[in-house]
Design a protein around this motif. Sequence first.
Motif, PDB file in Angstrom:
ATOM      1  N   LYS A  69       0.861  -1.181   0.000  1.00 48.92           N
ATOM      2  CA  LYS A  69       0.000   0.000   0.000  1.00 48.92           C
ATOM      3  C   LYS A  69       0.897   1.231   0.000  1.00 48.92           C
ATOM      4  O   LYS A  69       1.736   1.390   0.885  1.00 48.92           O
ATOM      5  N   LEU A  70       0.723   2.083  -1.015  1.00 52.94           N
ATOM      6  CA  LEU A  70       1.546   3.277  -1.182  1.00 52.94           C
ATOM      7  C   LEU A  70       0.798   4.511  -0.684  1.00 52.94           C
ATOM      8  O   LEU A  70      -0.423   4.511  -0.551  1.00 52.94           O
ATOM      9  N   TYR A  71       1.553   5.557  -0.411  1.00 49.79           N
ATOM     10  CA  TYR A  71       1.005   6.828   0.081  1.00 49.79           C
ATOM     11  C   TYR A  71       0.143   6.611   1.323  1.00 49.79           C
ATOM     12  O   TYR A  71      -0.926   7.196   1.470  1.00 49.79           O
ATOM     13  N   GLU A  72       0.628   5.788   2.216  1.00 51.94           N
ATOM     14  CA  GLU A  72      -0.065   5.520   3.475  1.00 51.94           C
ATOM     15  C   GLU A  72       0.960   5.584   4.599  1.00 51.94           C
ATOM     16  O   GLU A  72       1.966   4.866   4.562  1.00 51.94           O
ATOM     17  N   THR A  73       0.728   6.431   5.579  1.00 56.45           N
ATOM     18  CA  THR A  73       1.704   6.710   6.625  1.00 56.45           C
ATOM     19  C   THR A  73       1.341   6.015   7.929  1.00 56.45           C
ATOM     20  O   THR A  73       0.222   6.168   8.431  1.00 56.45           O
ATOM     21  N   VAL A  74       2.296   5.252   8.471  1.00 51.60           N
ATOM     22  CA  VAL A  74       2.102   4.617   9.778  1.00 51.60           C
ATOM     23  C   VAL A  74       2.228   5.681  10.860  1.00 51.60           C
ATOM     24  O   VAL A  74       3.205   6.435  10.889  1.00 51.60           O
ATOM     25  N   GLU A  75       1.241   5.733  11.741  1.00 49.34           N
ATOM     26  CA  GLU A  75       1.229   6.755  12.779  1.00 49.34           C
ATOM     27  C   GLU A  75       1.536   6.209  14.164  1.00 49.34           C
ATOM     28  O   GLU A  75       2.187   6.874  14.973  1.00 49.34           O
ATOM     29  N   SER A  76       1.071   5.003  14.487  1.00 55.77           N
ATOM     30  CA  SER A  76       1.303   4.443  15.817  1.00 55.77           C
ATOM     31  C   SER A  76       1.042   2.944  15.790  1.00 55.77           C
ATOM     32  O   SER A  76       0.653   2.384  14.753  1.00 55.77           O
ATOM     33  N   MET A  77       1.230   2.308  16.954  1.00 55.62           N
ATOM     34  CA  MET A  77       1.055   0.859  17.044  1.00 55.62           C
ATOM     35  C   MET A  77       0.689   0.495  18.474  1.00 55.62           C
ATOM     36  O   MET A  77       1.261   1.027  19.429  1.00 55.62           O
ATOM     37  N   ASP A  78      -0.277  -0.400  18.635  1.00 56.13           N
ATOM     38  CA  ASP A  78      -0.692  -0.874  19.952  1.00 56.13           C
ATOM     39  C   ASP A  78      -0.514  -2.385  20.029  1.00 56.13           C
ATOM     40  O   ASP A  78      -0.715  -3.102  19.037  1.00 56.13           O
ATOM     41  N   GLN A  79      -0.157  -2.875  21.216  1.00 56.36           N
ATOM     42  CA  GLN A  79      -0.104  -4.310  21.430  1.00 56.36           C
ATOM     43  C   GLN A  79      -1.514  -4.838  21.686  1.00 56.36           C
ATOM     44  O   GLN A  79      -2.308  -4.218  22.400  1.00 56.36           O
ATOM     45  N   LEU A  80      -1.827  -5.982  21.102  1.00 51.80           N
ATOM     46  CA  LEU A  80      -3.119  -6.630  21.298  1.00 51.80           C
ATOM     47  C   LEU A  80      -3.068  -7.523  22.539  1.00 51.80           C
ATOM     48  O   LEU A  80      -2.027  -8.101  22.861  1.00 51.80           O
ATOM     49  N   VAL A  81      -4.197  -7.652  23.191  1.00 52.34           N
ATOM     50  CA  VAL A  81      -4.259  -8.425  24.428  1.00 52.34           C
ATOM     51  C   VAL A  81      -3.877  -9.881  24.195  1.00 52.34           C
ATOM     52  O   VAL A  81      -3.162 -10.499  24.994  1.00 52.34           O
ATOM     53  N   ASP A  82      -4.333 -10.448  23.079  1.00 57.30           N
ATOM     54  CA  ASP A  82      -4.074 -11.866  22.812  1.00 57.30           C
ATOM     55  C   ASP A  82      -2.827 -12.081  21.960  1.00 57.30           C
ATOM     56  O   ASP A  82      -2.653 -13.132  21.351  1.00 57.30           O
ATOM     57  N   GLY A  83      -1.952 -11.097  21.900  1.00 63.40           N
ATOM     58  CA  GLY A  83      -0.712 -11.225  21.143  1.00 63.40           C
ATOM     59  C   GLY A  83      -0.777 -10.516  19.808  1.00 63.40           C
ATOM     60  O   GLY A  83      -1.837 -10.428  19.187  1.00 63.40           O
ATOM     61  N   TYR A 105      -0.091  -7.094  17.205  1.00 62.98           N
ATOM     62  CA  TYR A 105      -0.157  -5.634  17.231  1.00 62.98           C
ATOM     63  C   TYR A 105      -1.235  -5.121  16.295  1.00 62.98           C
ATOM     64  O   TYR A 105      -1.629  -5.799  15.342  1.00 62.98           O
ATOM     65  N   ARG A 106      -1.700  -3.928  16.587  1.00 63.17           N
ATOM     66  CA  ARG A 106      -2.562  -3.215  15.667  1.00 63.17           C
ATOM     67  C   ARG A 106      -1.801  -1.973  15.204  1.00 63.17           C
ATOM     68  O   ARG A 106      -1.449  -1.118  16.010  1.00 63.17           O
ATOM     69  N   VAL A 107      -1.543  -1.922  13.912  1.00 63.73           N
ATOM     70  CA  VAL A 107      -0.800  -0.818  13.310  1.00 63.73           C
ATOM     71  C   VAL A 107      -1.800   0.202  12.780  1.00 63.73           C
ATOM     72  O   VAL A 107      -2.690  -0.127  11.986  1.00 63.73           O
ATOM     73  N   HIS A 108      -1.658   1.441  13.235  1.00 64.13           N
ATOM     74  CA  HIS A 108      -2.569   2.521  12.835  1.00 64.13           C
ATOM     75  C   HIS A 108      -1.887   3.399  11.783  1.00 64.13           C
ATOM     76  O   HIS A 108      -0.757   3.856  11.979  1.00 64.13           O
ATOM     77  N   THR A 109      -2.580   3.638  10.687  1.00 68.79           N
ATOM     78  CA  THR A 109      -2.073   4.528   9.644  1.00 68.79           C
ATOM     79  C   THR A 109      -3.060   5.678   9.438  1.00 68.79           C
ATOM     80  O   THR A 109      -4.120   5.725  10.066  1.00 68.79           O
ATOM     81  N   ASP A 110      -2.719   6.571   8.542  1.00 70.80           N
ATOM     82  CA  ASP A 110      -3.622   7.683   8.249  1.00 70.80           C
ATOM     83  C   ASP A 110      -4.795   7.254   7.378  1.00 70.80           C
ATOM     84  O   ASP A 110      -5.681   8.061   7.074  1.00 70.80           O
ATOM     85  N   LYS A 111      -4.825   5.964   6.999  1.00 69.97           N
ATOM     86  CA  LYS A 111      -5.919   5.472   6.158  1.00 69.97           C
ATOM     87  C   LYS A 111      -6.639   4.246   6.721  1.00 69.97           C
ATOM     88  O   LYS A 111      -7.622   3.790   6.140  1.00 69.97           O
ATOM     89  N   GLY A 112      -6.133   3.684   7.821  1.00 68.45           N
ATOM     90  CA  GLY A 112      -6.791   2.503   8.363  1.00 68.45           C
ATOM     91  C   GLY A 112      -5.978   1.827   9.448  1.00 68.45           C
ATOM     92  O   GLY A 112      -4.912   2.315   9.843  1.00 68.45           O
ATOM     93  N   ASP A 113      -6.472   0.695   9.932  1.00 66.34           N
ATOM     94  CA  ASP A 113      -5.811  -0.094  10.974  1.00 66.34           C
ATOM     95  C   ASP A 113      -5.583  -1.508  10.460  1.00 66.34           C
ATOM     96  O   ASP A 113      -6.394  -2.045   9.689  1.00 66.34           O
ATOM     97  N   TYR A 114      -4.485  -2.120  10.930  1.00 68.39           N
ATOM     98  CA  TYR A 114      -4.133  -3.464  10.488  1.00 68.39           C
ATOM     99  C   TYR A 114      -3.659  -4.285  11.681  1.00 68.39           C
ATOM    100  O   TYR A 114      -2.791  -3.833  12.430  1.00 68.39           O
ATOM    101  N   ALA A 115      -4.235  -5.468  11.846  1.00 68.58           N
ATOM    102  CA  ALA A 115      -3.808  -6.383  12.892  1.00 68.58           C
ATOM    103  C   ALA A 115      -2.743  -7.316  12.336  1.00 68.58           C
ATOM    104  O   ALA A 115      -2.856  -7.803  11.213  1.00 68.58           O
ATOM    105  N   THR A 116      -1.697  -7.553  13.114  1.00 65.52           N
ATOM    106  CA  THR A 116      -0.595  -8.386  12.654  1.00 65.52           C
ATOM    107  C   THR A 116       0.104  -9.061  13.824  1.00 65.52           C
ATOM    108  O   THR A 116       0.113  -8.535  14.939  1.00 65.52           O
ATOM    109  N   ARG A 117       0.670 -10.233  13.553  1.00 68.51           N
ATOM    110  CA  ARG A 117       1.404 -10.943  14.603  1.00 68.51           C
ATOM    111  C   ARG A 117       2.831 -10.409  14.744  1.00 68.51           C
ATOM    112  O   ARG A 117       3.420 -10.490  15.819  1.00 68.51           O
ATOM    113  N   ASN A 118       3.363  -9.881  13.651  1.00 71.50           N
ATOM    114  CA  ASN A 118       4.749  -9.408  13.648  1.00 71.50           C
ATOM    115  C   ASN A 118       4.863  -8.127  12.829  1.00 71.50           C
ATOM    116  O   ASN A 118       4.036  -7.866  11.938  1.00 71.50           O
ATOM    117  N   VAL A 119       5.903  -7.356  13.116  1.00 71.06           N
ATOM    118  CA  VAL A 119       6.137  -6.084  12.420  1.00 71.06           C
ATOM    119  C   VAL A 119       7.624  -5.969  12.077  1.00 71.06           C
ATOM    120  O   VAL A 119       8.485  -6.321  12.895  1.00 71.06           O
TER     121      VAL A 119
END
Length: 324
Positions: free
Chosen positions: A90-104, A106-120
Motif C-alpha cells: 500500500k503506497l502513500y499511506e503513513t504509519v502513525e502508531s502501534m498498539d499491542q493486542l491483548v491476545d498477542g 499488534y494493531r498498526v494505525h495509519t492515516d488510512k486505516g488499521d491493520y492487525a498483525t502478529r509481527n512487524v
Amino acid sequence: MYDLIIIGGGPSGINAAISAKRAGLEYLIIEKGVIANSLFHFPINMTFFSTSLKLEIQNTPFISHLDKPTRTEALEYYRRLIQHFDLQIKLYETVESMDQLVDGGYRVHTDKGDYATRNVVVATGFYDTPRSMEVPGEDLPKVLHYYNDPHAYIGQRVLVVGAANSACDAALECYRKGAKVTMAVRGNEINDRVKYWIKPDIENRIKEGSITAYFNTTVREIRATEVVLDTPDGPITLPNDFMLAMTGYEPNYALFERLGLPVEPTDACKPVFDPDTLETILPGVYMAGVACAGKQTSKLFIENTRDHGDIIVEGITKRTASAH
C-alpha cells in the motif's frame, strides 16, 4: 490478522516481503510515499558507488548498462521486483502508531486505516529525515535538503552546505550549469570519503576559484535574499538565492518513539535490538536495513543488509512452529 506488516517499501522492505512470501506468510508492505521512496529522492543524475551485483536482493539479477547503476535503473529494478513477485503493498499511506493486542500481536494505525498483525518489520531507512541545522530561516522555501537537478539553479547564487558526496556532486553540477556556487564546510577540508573521481575535481575547482569555499564555517542565519556565515574571520553576509543543505540524514526517530521502540543512549542512537535476530524489545517487532545503524549512516548499506529479510522470516517461522 496478518503474519507480518512491513513498514517501508524500499530495498529492505521489499527484501523482507519476498522472504515472507516464499515462506508462505500473510504479509503487507505499508509505504508512506512511492516504491523505494528514499531512492526516488536521490539526484536525477546520480550513479551508485556500489555495483549492480552488490545491490541485488533475493538472488534476482540487477542488470545495468554499466558496472555501477544509475538512480533510474535502481528504481526500475525495485519496481520490477514488486511486479515479478506480485508483492502486496500500500503506497502513500503513513504509519502513525502501534498498539499491542491483548491476545498477542499488534494493531498498526495509519492515516488510512488499521491493520492487525502478529509481527512487524521496521524498514524505514534514514534518507527521508534530513538533519536540521537548527538555525533561523531554515524553514524558508529556498532552503532545500534534497538536491535533484541543476537546471533549477542556472544563473542563481547557490550556497551548498556540507562537504560529503552529495554536497560535492551538487556543487559541481550547479557550477557547470552556470550557477554561482559557494560552499560552507564545517571541517577544514573536503570529506575524505568523497568518491575518488569527485574529490580531485571539487578540490581543483575550489583551488582555481571557480567555486568559493569557506572552511571551518557554519551557517548562522538564513534570510530571504542573503545568508550569514560564521567563519574563522568572523561573521560574513553573502547574497543568496538558494541553499542546498547537504547536512546528512538520520532515521525517523519520531516514528520509533510512536511505535514504542527505544534507542541506545549513545552518539550513534541506534535502535535497541538483538543483532543476531534483529528483534527489538517488543516481541515480534524487528528492525531491518540501514535504519539499524542509527546515526552511523555510513555503516550499513543495501549491500550489507541483504540477509535481514531471511533472518527475520526465519525467526518468525521458528517461533510459529514451536508454538504449535
